[in-house]
Structures are given as structure tokens and as C-alpha cells.
Design a protein around this motif. Sequence first.
Motif, PDB file in Angstrom:
ATOM      1  N   SER A   1      13.103  -4.184   3.624  1.00 17.19           N
ATOM      2  CA  SER A   1      14.154  -3.131   3.783  1.00 17.19           C
ATOM      3  C   SER A   1      13.583  -1.770   4.138  1.00 17.19           C
ATOM      4  CB  SER A   1      14.973  -2.872   2.491  1.00 17.19           C
ATOM      5  OG  SER A   1      15.832  -2.032   2.634  1.00 17.19           O
ATOM      6  N   LEU A   2      13.764  -1.406   5.515  1.00 17.67           N
ATOM      7  CA  LEU A   2      13.040  -0.555   6.143  1.00 17.67           C
ATOM      8  C   LEU A   2      13.831   0.905   6.671  1.00 17.67           C
ATOM      9  CD1 LEU A   2      10.272  -2.546   8.229  1.00 17.67           C
ATOM     10  CD2 LEU A   2       9.997  -1.474   5.718  1.00 17.67           C
ATOM     11  N   THR A   3      13.279   1.816   6.694  1.00 11.51           N
ATOM     12  CA  THR A   3      13.742   3.169   7.357  1.00 11.51           C
ATOM     13  C   THR A   3      12.520   3.807   7.975  1.00 11.51           C
ATOM     14  OG1 THR A   3      15.337   3.518   5.559  1.00 11.51           O
ATOM     15  CG2 THR A   3      15.018   5.695   6.840  1.00 11.51           C
ATOM     16  N   GLU A   4      12.680   4.207   9.103  1.00  8.68           N
ATOM     17  CA  GLU A   4      11.825   5.365   9.704  1.00  8.68           C
ATOM     18  C   GLU A   4      11.181   6.177   8.827  1.00  8.68           C
ATOM     19  OE1 GLU A   4      13.200   6.728  13.468  1.00  8.68           O
ATOM     20  OE2 GLU A   4      13.917   4.658  14.418  1.00  8.68           O
ATOM     21  N   GLY A   5       9.899   6.299   8.757  1.00 13.04           N
ATOM     22  CA  GLY A   5       9.241   7.197   7.913  1.00 13.04           C
ATOM     23  C   GLY A   5       8.442   6.319   6.808  1.00 13.04           C
ATOM     24  N   ASP A   6       9.114   5.240   6.572  1.00 12.33           N
ATOM     25  CA  ASP A   6       8.512   4.395   5.217  1.00 12.33           C
ATOM     26  C   ASP A   6       6.864   4.283   5.670  1.00 12.33           C
ATOM     27  OD1 ASP A   6      11.052   4.447   4.244  1.00 12.33           O
ATOM     28  OD2 ASP A   6      11.611   2.226   4.512  1.00 12.33           O
ATOM     29  N   TYR A   7       6.302   4.289   4.202  1.00 14.31           N
ATOM     30  CA  TYR A   7       4.921   3.431   4.249  1.00 14.31           C
ATOM     31  C   TYR A   7       4.987   1.806   3.749  1.00 14.31           C
ATOM     32  CZ  TYR A   7       3.316   8.436   4.671  1.00 14.31           C
ATOM     33  OH  TYR A   7       3.204   9.885   5.061  1.00 14.31           O
ATOM     34  N   LEU A   8       4.057   1.140   4.291  1.00 11.43           N
ATOM     35  CA  LEU A   8       3.946  -0.067   4.022  1.00 11.43           C
ATOM     36  C   LEU A   8       2.330  -0.322   3.848  1.00 11.43           C
ATOM     37  CD1 LEU A   8       5.939  -1.574   6.881  1.00 11.43           C
ATOM     38  CD2 LEU A   8       6.616  -1.112   4.501  1.00 11.43           C
ATOM     39  N   ALA A   9       2.267  -1.098   2.828  1.00 14.05           N
ATOM     40  CA  ALA A   9       0.925  -1.693   2.404  1.00 14.05           C
ATOM     41  C   ALA A   9       0.508  -2.908   3.036  1.00 14.05           C
ATOM     42  CB  ALA A   9       0.642  -1.478   0.920  1.00 14.05           C
ATOM     43  N   ILE A  10      -0.375  -3.068   3.632  1.00 12.12           N
ATOM     44  CA  ILE A  10      -0.975  -4.284   4.202  1.00 12.12           C
ATOM     45  C   ILE A  10      -2.128  -4.674   3.046  1.00 12.12           C
ATOM     46  CG2 ILE A  10      -1.900  -5.625   5.945  1.00 12.12           C
ATOM     47  CD1 ILE A  10       0.814  -4.066   6.620  1.00 12.12           C
ATOM     48  N   MET A  11      -1.919  -5.616   2.151  1.00 10.99           N
ATOM     49  CA  MET A  11      -2.652  -5.896   1.103  1.00 10.99           C
ATOM     50  C   MET A  11      -3.800  -6.810   1.516  1.00 10.99           C
ATOM     51  SD  MET A  11      -0.746  -4.588  -0.903  1.00 10.99           S
ATOM     52  CE  MET A  11      -1.558  -4.965  -2.491  1.00 10.99           C
ATOM     53  N   SER A  12      -4.596  -6.912   0.749  1.00 12.78           N
ATOM     54  CA  SER A  12      -5.968  -7.715   0.926  1.00 12.78           C
ATOM     55  C   SER A  12      -6.746  -7.500   2.209  1.00 12.78           C
ATOM     56  CB  SER A  12      -5.636  -9.163   0.464  1.00 12.78           C
ATOM     57  OG  SER A  12      -4.955  -9.465  -0.317  1.00 12.78           O
ATOM     58  N   ALA A  13      -7.052  -6.137   2.492  1.00 12.05           N
ATOM     59  CA  ALA A  13      -7.235  -5.376   3.530  1.00 12.05           C
ATOM     60  C   ALA A  13      -8.821  -4.849   3.348  1.00 12.05           C
ATOM     61  CB  ALA A  13      -6.577  -4.587   4.133  1.00 12.05           C
ATOM     62  N   GLY A  14      -9.449  -5.067   2.086  1.00  9.56           N
ATOM     63  CA  GLY A  14     -10.680  -4.671   1.974  1.00  9.56           C
ATOM     64  C   GLY A  14     -12.038  -5.316   2.560  1.00  9.56           C
ATOM     65  N   ALA A  15     -11.826  -6.412   3.104  1.00 12.53           N
ATOM     66  CA  ALA A  15     -13.020  -7.029   3.830  1.00 12.53           C
ATOM     67  C   ALA A  15     -12.391  -7.245   5.151  1.00 12.53           C
ATOM     68  CB  ALA A  15     -13.148  -8.452   3.197  1.00 12.53           C
ATOM     69  N   TYR A  16     -13.564  -7.068   6.275  1.00 14.49           N
ATOM     70  CA  TYR A  16     -13.400  -7.268   7.757  1.00 14.49           C
ATOM     71  C   TYR A  16     -12.107  -6.231   8.186  1.00 14.49           C
ATOM     72  CZ  TYR A  16     -16.506 -10.802   6.206  1.00 14.49           C
ATOM     73  OH  TYR A  16     -17.682 -11.549   5.786  1.00 14.49           O
ATOM     74  N   GLY A  17     -12.023  -5.367   7.446  1.00 13.71           N
ATOM     75  CA  GLY A  17     -10.644  -4.334   8.063  1.00 13.71           C
ATOM     76  C   GLY A  17     -11.404  -3.276   8.623  1.00 13.71           C
ATOM     77  N   PHE A  18     -11.679  -2.403   7.965  1.00 14.65           N
ATOM     78  CA  PHE A  18     -12.426  -1.103   8.942  1.00 14.65           C
ATOM     79  C   PHE A  18     -13.674  -1.439   9.434  1.00 14.65           C
ATOM     80  CE2 PHE A  18     -15.042   2.408   9.784  1.00 14.65           C
ATOM     81  CZ  PHE A  18     -14.032   3.478  10.125  1.00 14.65           C
ATOM     82  N   GLY A  19     -14.328  -2.522   8.814  1.00 15.37           N
ATOM     83  CA  GLY A  19     -15.720  -2.925   9.586  1.00 15.37           C
ATOM     84  C   GLY A  19     -15.150  -3.561  10.950  1.00 15.37           C
ATOM     85  N   MET A  20     -14.247  -4.063  11.294  1.00 12.74           N
ATOM     86  CA  MET A  20     -14.000  -4.671  12.292  1.00 12.74           C
ATOM     87  C   MET A  20     -13.238  -3.805  13.373  1.00 12.74           C
ATOM     88  SD  MET A  20     -13.395  -8.420  11.480  1.00 12.74           S
ATOM     89  CE  MET A  20     -13.417  -9.543  13.104  1.00 12.74           C
TER      90      MET A  20
END
Length: 413
Positions: free
Chosen positions: A353-372
Motif C-alpha cells: 500500500s503506497l503513496t508517493e514519498g513513502d520510504y521502503l526497506a529492502i531487507m537483507s541487503a548488508g552483503a554484496y549491496g554497497f560493495g557492488m
Amino acid sequence: MSFSYQGQTLHADSVGITDLMASYGSPLYVYSRSDIENNWREFDAAFGAHPHLICYAVKANSNIAVLNVLAKIGAGFDIVSIGELARVLAAGADASKCVFSGVAKTTQEIERGLEVGIRCFNVESAAELERIEQVAARLNVQAPISIRVNPNVDAKTHPYISTGLKGNKFGVDIDDAIDLYQQAHHSQYLNVQGLDCHIGSQLTDVTPLLDALDKVLELVVKLNNQGIAIAHLDLGGGVGIRYDNEDTIDINTYIDTIVKKVGNLEVILEPGRAIVGNAGVFITQVEFLKQNSDKSFAIVDGAMNDLLRPTLYGAYHQVLPVNENAQGLDAHWDLVGPICETGDFLAKDRKLSLTEGDYLAIMSAGAYGFGMSSNYNSRPRVAEVMVSDNQHHLIRKRETIQDLFNTETLIND
């Protein structure tokens, strides 16, 4: 995990994600220090008194603050480049707890590893063994080595992260390893320390890991019969995490089985994703909602240059609203970013259920996220934050536009 709802707002430990967004902006990587520490300690404690070293695989997440947190609690490190070596040393790590893996070690990398006194080189080919010997002879030192054998075990994971088959670039065919060990054993500049094996990443079934263990233990016996003593067994990493509702390997049971099989051999493990994967989330903001007769798109400010795994592997990450939104537009949304590629997506067909401006959390992103992550489409890389209980710390500043071309020059005709 330390990411949970308190009231209707997602928190990292005791800090509301919305507070972090107000302080640091979007998109944003957020890590839990307690999760990182607890995940490493679970591996460490499972061995009890058995000789062991838990070497965090730096490639999973190489932020210097993450490395520092692990160094403080006694972690070793699995590195694959001179840059990773420099990072772990700058983070306060003990070089004698570092194992150096990777298929293309340069002369400079080998020299630096010997200079700082790393624990061991994990050798991936006959040519590399020869190079290490040449460098060690020139420096008049002994290089500690183990040979990474390829047991030809199918890890049954994504083909891009499978490393233990004959068709993979990694390691030495297990049937050819004895000749290389004999060569190393007779060299005055090589010191045989161990035997190394790593068959892949994101394994959720322990069977391939134990099959590989049985094969390398057979090789240890053969080497011992030829007078080549093996002091440690490096079994690599690969233990998977839960991205959705999949079953994963029970770490305590897995390590208990290892201990029962290896006798007095010291064991080295190289977990990466299992330490940091579920200890991090990627936060992104909805810019626009766009619907047509076939699709509903949530266009967010995060993109494939920030989190590549969904595009590269078709990887699944759970998506949670930072604030539960009862007034939003209900649909099955594809979360897509600003990159000019149809493959630029973070998730597909998610009921939200979304509205413009909402924040979303993409979970389990601690590995191979920023590093790639990258600067594709000339996008600055995002900030990283670490949370510890009710405190939060900026551990990487958000890049600026100027940062994107500070190292570039014009041609002055």
C-alpha cells in the motif's frame, strides 16, 4: 535481526528508520552493529575449544567501520586483493589472522602479503604457486601456503556464485593437487600450512559442504602418507541466509559435524554473507507511482547501481514499508529505479500500500549491496550508517556530484 516494527514504524535496534532518513537522506544503507557481532560470535562459539579461526570474507561488505567492529571482537579476515588487505589493516586487524584468496594475485599483492605477515596464501593454480615461490625467494623468506582444491561438488546455487565445479575458474583439480603439494613441500621458500576448499555462496543445504569436506579429508590422509603434514583445513564460506522464508543451514549443527570429522586439524571458515547479509537494509523513497493496463510501477530513488543483486542474479529481497500506510494505493508493484535500463529493478510484483514519498526497506541487503554499487548513469554512491542500540553513526558520507569526476581531467589542446 535487529530490524523490527515498534508501533507502526520500522526500527534499526532502538532507532526509527524515519529518524535516520531525516538525518542522512535517501537512498541509504543501514547496518546493525549488534547483528554483525552476534552473527560472527555464533560461528566462533560453535567451535568451543576446538582450534579454529573465523575469517570474515571482506568482499561481502568492506566498509572500514564494519571491519573495525569485527576486528575488535577477534575476527580474522579473508581477503582477495591488496585493497582489501589495506582496508583490514587500516581497520585495526591483525595481519596474522588474514588469509589471502583469489585467482589473480599480482607480484605486488604477494610482496605486500609477505611484508605484513599474513596467515596464509590460498593458492589457486600452478602458475600462482610458482609466482609466490619466486617472490619469496627474492625476499629470502618462506611464504605460508595452502592449496585451494576443486572437489567438483555441485553446490546447487546460482551459477554465478558456484565455485566448486570443474568448469569454474577457482582452485586446482583435486586429482592434481598432490603434485603441487609435493612441489611446495620440497621448496625452501614455501611453507605448506593447510588445505583450502570453497564450493559456492548462498548454500541452504549442508549436504554439498559435507560432501566436499569428506573429499578433502581423503586428500589430507594421502598427503600425510607422503610425509606432507597439513596443519589446518580452510573450508571457505558459503552458508546462506534467509532472504524470504527459505530453510537455511543450522550453523551449530554444521560446525559440530565438522569438528567430529576433522580430528585435531585446525579449521578456518570464511563466512561473509552469513555475518552481514541480514545485518543491513537498503532504504529507498517512492518518487512516483505509475500504472498502466498491465503493470503498476513504484518508481524509487534507489537503483541497480545502488543494489545490483536483483538485476544481476534475479535475487529476491523482502520489501517492507518503513511506515505502515493504511491510506496508500493497494497494488502489486514493481519497484524500479531511475537508471536507463529495463533491467533496473529492486523487486517485482510486491503487494504494498503506497503513496508517493513513502520510504521502503529492502531487507537483507548488508552483503554484496554497497560493495557492488557503482556510479552508472553518473549517480553518486549513497551513504552508509551503523546503528548501535540507540546510537547511530555515519560510516560513509554520501558522494557528491563533484566526487564523480575529481579524478578525471580535461584534454587541454
